[in-house]
Design a protein around this motif. Structure first.
Motif, PDB file in Angstrom:
ATOM      1  N   LEU A  62       1.017  -1.122  -0.041  1.00 26.54           N
ATOM      2  CA  LEU A  62      -0.158   0.002  -0.005  1.00 26.54           C
ATOM      3  C   LEU A  62       0.927   1.146  -0.269  1.00 26.54           C
ATOM      4  CD1 LEU A  62      -2.521  -1.337   2.516  1.00 26.54           C
ATOM      5  CD2 LEU A  62      -3.166  -0.432   0.399  1.00 26.54           C
ATOM      6  N   PRO A  63       0.489   2.238  -0.643  1.00 28.31           N
ATOM      7  CA  PRO A  63       1.264   3.493  -0.843  1.00 28.31           C
ATOM      8  C   PRO A  63       0.982   4.355   0.600  1.00 28.31           C
ATOM      9  CG  PRO A  63      -0.840   3.706  -2.189  1.00 28.31           C
ATOM     10  CD  PRO A  63      -0.649   2.506  -1.646  1.00 28.31           C
ATOM     11  N   ASP A  64       1.997   5.156   0.679  1.00 34.75           N
ATOM     12  CA  ASP A  64       2.049   5.954   1.895  1.00 34.75           C
ATOM     13  C   ASP A  64       1.170   7.124   1.704  1.00 34.75           C
ATOM     14  OD1 ASP A  64       3.741   4.194   3.782  1.00 34.75           O
ATOM     15  OD2 ASP A  64       5.230   5.039   2.198  1.00 34.75           O
ATOM     16  N   SER A  88      -9.691  -2.730 -14.662  1.00 35.52           N
ATOM     17  CA  SER A  88      -9.859  -3.617 -13.511  1.00 35.52           C
ATOM     18  C   SER A  88      -8.741  -3.484 -12.516  1.00 35.52           C
ATOM     19  CB  SER A  88      -9.829  -5.130 -14.012  1.00 35.52           C
ATOM     20  OG  SER A  88      -8.476  -5.120 -14.777  1.00 35.52           O
ATOM     21  N   VAL A  89      -7.851  -2.493 -12.911  1.00 34.66           N
ATOM     22  CA  VAL A  89      -6.765  -2.198 -11.777  1.00 34.66           C
ATOM     23  C   VAL A  89      -7.101  -0.872 -11.200  1.00 34.66           C
ATOM     24  CG1 VAL A  89      -4.524  -1.657 -11.628  1.00 34.66           C
ATOM     25  CG2 VAL A  89      -5.152  -3.164 -13.598  1.00 34.66           C
ATOM     26  N   PHE A  90      -7.577  -0.874  -9.855  1.00 34.45           N
ATOM     27  CA  PHE A  90      -8.116   0.330  -9.258  1.00 34.45           C
ATOM     28  C   PHE A  90      -6.906   0.798  -8.597  1.00 34.45           C
ATOM     29  CE2 PHE A  90      -8.383  -3.027  -5.882  1.00 34.45           C
ATOM     30  CZ  PHE A  90      -8.296  -2.199  -4.698  1.00 34.45           C
ATOM     31  N   SER A  91      -7.034   1.871  -8.147  1.00 32.27           N
ATOM     32  CA  SER A  91      -5.721   2.710  -7.305  1.00 32.27           C
ATOM     33  C   SER A  91      -6.145   2.590  -5.847  1.00 32.27           C
ATOM     34  CB  SER A  91      -5.913   4.239  -7.570  1.00 32.27           C
ATOM     35  OG  SER A  91      -5.725   4.640  -8.868  1.00 32.27           O
ATOM     36  N   PRO A  92      -5.171   1.964  -5.220  1.00 36.47           N
ATOM     37  CA  PRO A  92      -5.321   1.516  -3.609  1.00 36.47           C
ATOM     38  C   PRO A  92      -5.447   2.834  -2.965  1.00 36.47           C
ATOM     39  CG  PRO A  92      -3.191   1.112  -4.448  1.00 36.47           C
ATOM     40  CD  PRO A  92      -3.681   1.676  -5.717  1.00 36.47           C
ATOM     41  N   PRO A  93      -5.768   2.477  -1.622  1.00 39.79           N
ATOM     42  CA  PRO A  93      -5.907   3.582  -0.591  1.00 39.79           C
ATOM     43  C   PRO A  93      -4.616   3.933  -0.114  1.00 39.79           C
ATOM     44  CG  PRO A  93      -6.818   1.702   0.219  1.00 39.79           C
ATOM     45  CD  PRO A  93      -6.506   1.211  -1.176  1.00 39.79           C
ATOM     46  N   ALA A  94      -4.234   4.898   0.472  1.00 39.57           N
ATOM     47  CA  ALA A  94      -3.087   4.996   1.344  1.00 39.57           C
ATOM     48  C   ALA A  94      -3.014   4.172   2.649  1.00 39.57           C
ATOM     49  CB  ALA A  94      -3.250   6.761   1.768  1.00 39.57           C
ATOM     50  N   HIS A  95      -1.983   3.806   2.994  1.00 34.79           N
ATOM     51  CA  HIS A  95      -1.966   3.015   4.445  1.00 34.79           C
ATOM     52  C   HIS A  95      -2.990   3.333   5.384  1.00 34.79           C
ATOM     53  CE1 HIS A  95      -0.174   0.734   8.055  1.00 34.79           C
ATOM     54  NE2 HIS A  95      -0.279  -0.102   7.282  1.00 34.79           N
ATOM     55  N   ALA A  96      -2.801   4.703   5.527  1.00 36.72           N
ATOM     56  CA  ALA A  96      -3.557   5.442   6.794  1.00 36.72           C
ATOM     57  C   ALA A  96      -5.033   5.192   6.820  1.00 36.72           C
ATOM     58  CB  ALA A  96      -3.149   7.130   6.797  1.00 36.72           C
ATOM     59  N   ALA A  97      -5.797   4.681   5.551  1.00 39.65           N
ATOM     60  CA  ALA A  97      -7.164   4.677   5.207  1.00 39.65           C
ATOM     61  C   ALA A  97      -7.631   3.359   5.982  1.00 39.65           C
ATOM     62  CB  ALA A  97      -7.441   4.802   3.931  1.00 39.65           C
ATOM     63  N   LEU A  98      -6.536   2.350   6.053  1.00 42.69           N
ATOM     64  CA  LEU A  98      -6.987   1.225   6.538  1.00 42.69           C
ATOM     65  C   LEU A  98      -7.745   1.059   7.893  1.00 42.69           C
ATOM     66  CD1 LEU A  98      -3.812  -1.188   6.053  1.00 42.69           C
ATOM     67  CD2 LEU A  98      -5.831  -1.112   4.505  1.00 42.69           C
ATOM     68  N   GLY A  99      -7.301   2.113   8.718  1.00 44.36           N
ATOM     69  CA  GLY A  99      -7.925   1.991  10.075  1.00 44.36           C
ATOM     70  C   GLY A  99      -9.559   2.810  10.252  1.00 44.36           C
ATOM     71  N   ALA A 100     -10.094   3.176   8.949  1.00 37.59           N
ATOM     72  CA  ALA A 100     -11.142   4.066   8.808  1.00 37.59           C
ATOM     73  C   ALA A 100     -12.386   2.939   9.138  1.00 37.59           C
ATOM     74  CB  ALA A 100     -11.248   4.513   7.589  1.00 37.59           C
ATOM     75  N   GLU A 101     -13.385   3.345   9.678  1.00 33.56           N
ATOM     76  CA  GLU A 101     -14.683   2.578   9.973  1.00 33.56           C
ATOM     77  C   GLU A 101     -15.676   2.777   9.142  1.00 33.56           C
ATOM     78  OE1 GLU A 101     -15.704   2.278  14.174  1.00 33.56           O
ATOM     79  OE2 GLU A 101     -13.543   1.586  14.644  1.00 33.56           O
ATOM     80  N   GLN A 230      10.890  -5.305 -14.766  1.00 31.81           N
ATOM     81  CA  GLN A 230      12.042  -5.761 -13.818  1.00 31.81           C
ATOM     82  C   GLN A 230      13.363  -4.922 -14.117  1.00 31.81           C
ATOM     83  OE1 GLN A 230       9.800  -9.584 -14.510  1.00 31.81           O
ATOM     84  NE2 GLN A 230      11.501 -10.487 -12.988  1.00 31.81           N
ATOM     85  N   ASP A 231      13.293  -4.408 -15.049  1.00 29.13           N
ATOM     86  CA  ASP A 231      14.664  -3.473 -15.255  1.00 29.13           C
ATOM     87  C   ASP A 231      14.827  -2.237 -14.266  1.00 29.13           C
ATOM     88  OD1 ASP A 231      15.256  -4.881 -17.621  1.00 29.13           O
ATOM     89  OD2 ASP A 231      14.043  -3.879 -18.905  1.00 29.13           O
ATOM     90  N   ALA A 232      13.637  -2.077 -13.667  1.00 32.23           N
ATOM     91  CA  ALA A 232      13.855  -0.935 -12.550  1.00 32.23           C
ATOM     92  C   ALA A 232      13.473  -1.574 -11.102  1.00 32.23           C
ATOM     93  CB  ALA A 232      12.827   0.187 -13.141  1.00 32.23           C
ATOM     94  N   SER A 233      13.843  -0.583 -10.420  1.00 30.15           N
ATOM     95  CA  SER A 233      13.510  -1.282  -8.778  1.00 30.15           C
ATOM     96  C   SER A 233      12.197  -0.674  -8.643  1.00 30.15           C
ATOM     97  CB  SER A 233      14.592  -0.506  -7.918  1.00 30.15           C
ATOM     98  OG  SER A 233      15.915  -0.946  -8.136  1.00 30.15           O
ATOM     99  N   ALA A 234      11.608  -1.746  -7.884  1.00 29.30           N
ATOM    100  CA  ALA A 234      10.432  -1.534  -7.520  1.00 29.30           C
ATOM    101  C   ALA A 234      10.242  -0.626  -6.046  1.00 29.30           C
ATOM    102  CB  ALA A 234       9.521  -2.770  -6.811  1.00 29.30           C
ATOM    103  N   PRO A 235       9.532   0.591  -6.224  1.00 30.54           N
ATOM    104  CA  PRO A 235       9.307   1.307  -5.352  1.00 30.54           C
ATOM    105  C   PRO A 235       8.859   0.564  -3.813  1.00 30.54           C
ATOM    106  CG  PRO A 235       8.270   2.182  -6.809  1.00 30.54           C
ATOM    107  CD  PRO A 235       8.472   0.836  -7.289  1.00 30.54           C
ATOM    108  N   ARG A 236       9.290   1.081  -2.777  1.00 29.88           N
ATOM    109  CA  ARG A 236       8.879   0.571  -1.536  1.00 29.88           C
ATOM    110  C   ARG A 236       8.260   1.788  -0.487  1.00 29.88           C
ATOM    111  NH1 ARG A 236      11.617  -4.254   0.307  1.00 29.88           N
ATOM    112  NH2 ARG A 236      13.264  -4.868  -1.444  1.00 29.88           N
ATOM    113  N   ASN A 237       7.411   1.099   0.292  1.00 32.70           N
ATOM    114  CA  ASN A 237       6.577   1.893   1.166  1.00 32.70           C
ATOM    115  C   ASN A 237       7.405   2.186   2.532  1.00 32.70           C
ATOM    116  OD1 ASN A 237       5.618  -0.195   2.584  1.00 32.70           O
ATOM    117  ND2 ASN A 237       3.754  -0.452   1.723  1.00 32.70           N
ATOM    118  N   ASP A 238       6.644   2.901   3.399  1.00 37.93           N
ATOM    119  CA  ASP A 238       7.464   3.196   4.537  1.00 37.93           C
ATOM    120  C   ASP A 238       7.485   1.963   5.474  1.00 37.93           C
ATOM    121  OD1 ASP A 238       7.703   5.633   4.008  1.00 37.93           O
ATOM    122  OD2 ASP A 238       6.217   6.723   5.107  1.00 37.93           O
TER     123      ASP A 238
END
Length: 247
Positions: A62-64, A88-101, A230-238
């Protein structure tokens, strides 16, 4: 999760449905395939077959900060699939959204994650419980064996690097995907779908879990491809997780 030996290893594909996960287990050495449902992330991560690779059709890295168009891998996947399969490829939420009720709270958290952060679709909101359950278990070390995959990217690869023309929600689309899977060692898809479908599990869930398993097998064999390239590095989240999608 670990396999007893590399030659006897199982690989697994998982696709979420309302009440849990459809899992397809495959042992490449013998061609043995099993399909069943499990009710949550703990059962998914602790399968008795101890798979060498688990391919999950769900966002793992998940993105920060949410950005329009999603992560680099989401944008690359849509570019490959084109219109209309790219939807079919949706844009995911930020990690902070996971805690939302609530949906409103999820929207606020997503908007607050960055200066140009968009809102959140209802589709993404309904997937938050599954994303949260995966996030609670995931670590960078575990990502060596647990990978984010996408069924339409798998079918794209099976179809000679071309998107499947018809939607999986149509009879023609399901038939085309079933044929592609049968040609790659999964001839029992229709039988499994007839057995599991009905109630909360749809025929498309069964198809997608098989596609995820095919990608898991490719990852295990070292022949899978990735967005971004795979020619490029995959970004990492926090949290150190790679933001990538395999096919």
């Amino acid at each position: 999760m670990s396999s007893s030996t590399e030659t006897d290893a199982w690989v697994v594909g998982a696709d979420g449905f309302r009440d849990g996960w459809v899992v397809v287990l495959h042992r490449p050495r013998t061609g043995t395939t099993r399909c069943r449902t499990v009710d949550g992330a703990d059962a998914l991560f602790d399968l008795p077959e101890a798979p060498a690779v688990l391919g999950i059709d769900m966002v793992i890295g998940l993105p920060d900060r949410a950005v329009p168009g999603g992560r680099t891998c989401d944008q690359a996947a849509r570019q490959l699939l084109g219109h209309p399969r790219g939807a079919s490829v949706f844009s995911p939420p930020a990690h902070a959204a996971l805690g939302a009720e609530t949906y409103d709270e999820a929207q606020r958290r997503n908007h607050a994650s960055g200066p140009d952060a968009p809102g959140l679709t209802k589709q993404a909101f309904y997937l938050l419980p599954k994303m949260r359950a995966l996030a609670d278990r995931m670590t960078p070390a575990l990502q060596d064996r647990v990978r984010e995959v996408h069924p339409e990217l798998a079918f794209y690869a099976m179809n000679g690097d071309a998107p499947v023309e018809d939607s999986k929600h149509t009879e023609a689309g399901r038939a085309a995907r079933t044929t592609l899977l049968a040609a790659r060692g999964f001839p029992e898809v229709e039988t499994v779908a007839a057995h599991l479908s009905g109630g909360p599990v749809g025929a498309d869930d069964v198809l997608d879990a098989h596609a995820a398993c095919w990608t898991a097998r490719r990852i295990h064999e070292g022949t899978a491809e990735r967005c971004p390239s795979q020619d490029a590095s995959a970004p990492r989240n926090d949290r150190g997780l790679r933001m990538e999608i395999w096919r």
